[in-house]
Design an enzyme around this catalytic site. Structure first.
Site, PDB file in Angstrom:
ATOM      1  N   HIS A 108      34.394 -44.635  33.842  1.00 20.49           N
ATOM      2  CA  HIS A 108      35.326 -44.253  32.781  1.00 20.49           C
ATOM      3  C   HIS A 108      34.867 -44.864  31.463  1.00 20.49           C
ATOM      4  O   HIS A 108      34.210 -45.909  31.433  1.00 20.49           O
ATOM      5  CB  HIS A 108      36.743 -44.722  33.108  1.00 20.49           C
ATOM      6  CG  HIS A 108      37.782 -44.142  32.188  1.00 20.49           C
ATOM      7  ND1 HIS A 108      38.126 -42.810  32.207  1.00 20.49           N
ATOM      8  CD2 HIS A 108      38.533 -44.706  31.199  1.00 20.49           C
ATOM      9  CE1 HIS A 108      39.053 -42.577  31.299  1.00 20.49           C
ATOM     10  NE2 HIS A 108      39.309 -43.712  30.667  1.00 20.49           N
ATOM     11  N   HIS A 156      41.194 -42.373  24.586  1.00 20.72           N
ATOM     12  CA  HIS A 156      40.454 -41.895  25.751  1.00 20.72           C
ATOM     13  C   HIS A 156      41.170 -40.727  26.411  1.00 20.72           C
ATOM     14  O   HIS A 156      42.342 -40.442  26.124  1.00 20.72           O
ATOM     15  CB  HIS A 156      40.250 -43.031  26.766  1.00 20.72           C
ATOM     16  CG  HIS A 156      41.491 -43.414  27.520  1.00 20.72           C
ATOM     17  ND1 HIS A 156      41.492 -43.799  28.841  1.00 20.72           N
ATOM     18  CD2 HIS A 156      42.792 -43.503  27.128  1.00 20.72           C
ATOM     19  CE1 HIS A 156      42.716 -44.101  29.243  1.00 20.72           C
ATOM     20  NE2 HIS A 156      43.522 -43.933  28.221  1.00 20.72           N
ATOM     21  N   CYS A 215      36.641 -37.867  30.077  1.00 17.72           N
ATOM     22  CA  CYS A 215      36.485 -39.095  29.285  1.00 17.72           C
ATOM     23  C   CYS A 215      35.184 -39.134  28.494  1.00 17.72           C
ATOM     24  O   CYS A 215      35.179 -39.408  27.290  1.00 17.72           O
ATOM     25  CB  CYS A 215      36.628 -40.321  30.176  1.00 17.72           C
ATOM     26  SG  CYS A 215      35.326 -40.514  31.436  1.00 17.72           S
TER      27      CYS A 215
END
Length: 359
Positions: A321, A333, A273
């Site tokens: 994240h 993402h 990520c």
């Protein structure tokens, strides 16, 4: 400090550094089978929706823990690279310092030999003993210059020796930090491997129909969270346009859609990520921290109402994240292992906050 000893220490330092920075692959810890296999009497009945929902939550938890571990791994890797670079510089400084000391000692030796050839007196001192007034004055001046040169040479030699000792002490400190980072990195990798393996085992034990239903449950959970977020009016007034650099970052990130998530990866064939977001902003010539936690800690924070494409949305209480806002309530993402870079609802996960790399 003995010259041969310092040179040997520097060479050993560089060689050990080469071995240390080539971090080996840590083996994943064995993970017990979390789901019973079918009995010998026949295939197990399909799991109920409630059971699959429980499996989905367990898988999601494992991948989130792996994501947090990935951040720890990436941060340790960045620190290891930094310490390695500093250690290389210090090793070179130690070698250069030793060579400088050798040269200064040669100069001091040359002065001593010259005095010996002149009966233990420097040339200026001999002139100072002359009965000729002019030669006497010249001799005095030469003596003064010789004394000053000797003092300067001694001071330079002492300073160089002190610098060499400092370099050696600094190298030792960097070496300890490097070793600490390497150990931390290996531990983080071991945990990540174990968590990902456990999640994969959970999913691999499902029947094909159950895996399909699991994906639908994932999509439904994300959609419900997104709808609730939109219904709250969170982005009712969000209308900002991307900056020039933000537009470049968005274009880079969306061009990676379809590439697989691989933890610790930062392109070009796969990403995690924060690898995706950091590389996107690097493409926009705005380097940012490598990990989502460091992005959250170091980048300027903004209100959601002021959000614009290119901004980074940080998720979960531990900032484990990150996704890039691309507009219309959507992010791009890299979700988790087993998934590809994709578009998703910005509110499909619990938002911690928003940061802006080019504020």
């Amino acid at each position: 400090m003995n010259r041969r000893h310092c040179a040997t220490a520097a060479i050993t330092l560089v060689c050990a550094l080469a071995l240390l920075t080539s971090t080996g692959q840590a083996a994943a810890a064995p993970v017990p089978d979390p789901v019973p296999s079918a009995s010998s009497a026949g295939p197990a009945p399909l799991r109920t929706t409630a059971e699959l929902e429980e499996v989905r939550e367990r898988i999601d938890t494992l991948y989130r823990k792996a994501g947090a571990g990935t951040d720890a791994y990436n941060l340790a890797e960045e620190q290891t690279k930094k310490q390695s670079g500093e250690l290389v510089k210090l090793a070179k400084a130690i070698v250069d310092g030793q060579a400088r000391i050798a040269a200064l000692k040669d100069r001091a030796g040359a002065q001593a030999r010259e005095q010996y050839r002149n009966g233990g007196l420097p040339p200026g001192a001999q002139l100072a003993l002359s009965n000729d007034p002019k030669l006497f004055l010249d001799g005095i001046n030469q003596v003064r210059r010789s004394q000053q040169a000797s003092k300067s040479l001694l001071a330079e030699l002492q300073q160089t020796q002190q610098d060499l000792e400092t370099y050696t002490q600094d190298a030792s400190a960097h070496w300890e930090k490097l070793e600490t980072g390497r150990v931390r990195q290996a531990k983080a990798k071991k945990k990540i491997d174990a968590q990902i393996e456990a999640a994969k085992k959970l999913e691999s034990r499902l029947e094909e129909k159950e895996r399909e239903q699991l994906r639908r449950l994932e999509a439904d959970a994300a959609a419900q969270a997104q709808n609730a977020w939109l219904s709250s009016g969170a982005i009712k007034d969000v209308s900002g346009e991307a900056s020039a650099a933000g537009a470049v970052a968005v274009a880079f990130a969306t061009a990676q859609i379809g590439k697989p998530y691989v933890w610790g990866a930062e392109g070009p064939g796969s990403y995690d990520c924060s690898g995706l977001t950091s590389q996107a902003w690097l493409a926009a010539k705005r380097p940012i921290p490598r990990t989502s936690q460091e992005q959250w800690r170091l980048l300027p924070r903004i209100d959601i109402q002021d959000m614009r494409p290119g901004d980074l949305i940080i998720y979960h209480a531990d900032a484990s994240h990150v996704g890039m806002y691309v507009g219309d309530g959507t992010i791009v993402h890299a979700p988790r292992p087993g998934r590809d870079v994709t578009l998703a609802g910005a509110g499909s996960m619990k938002i911690l906050g928003v940061v802006r790399p080019d504020r």
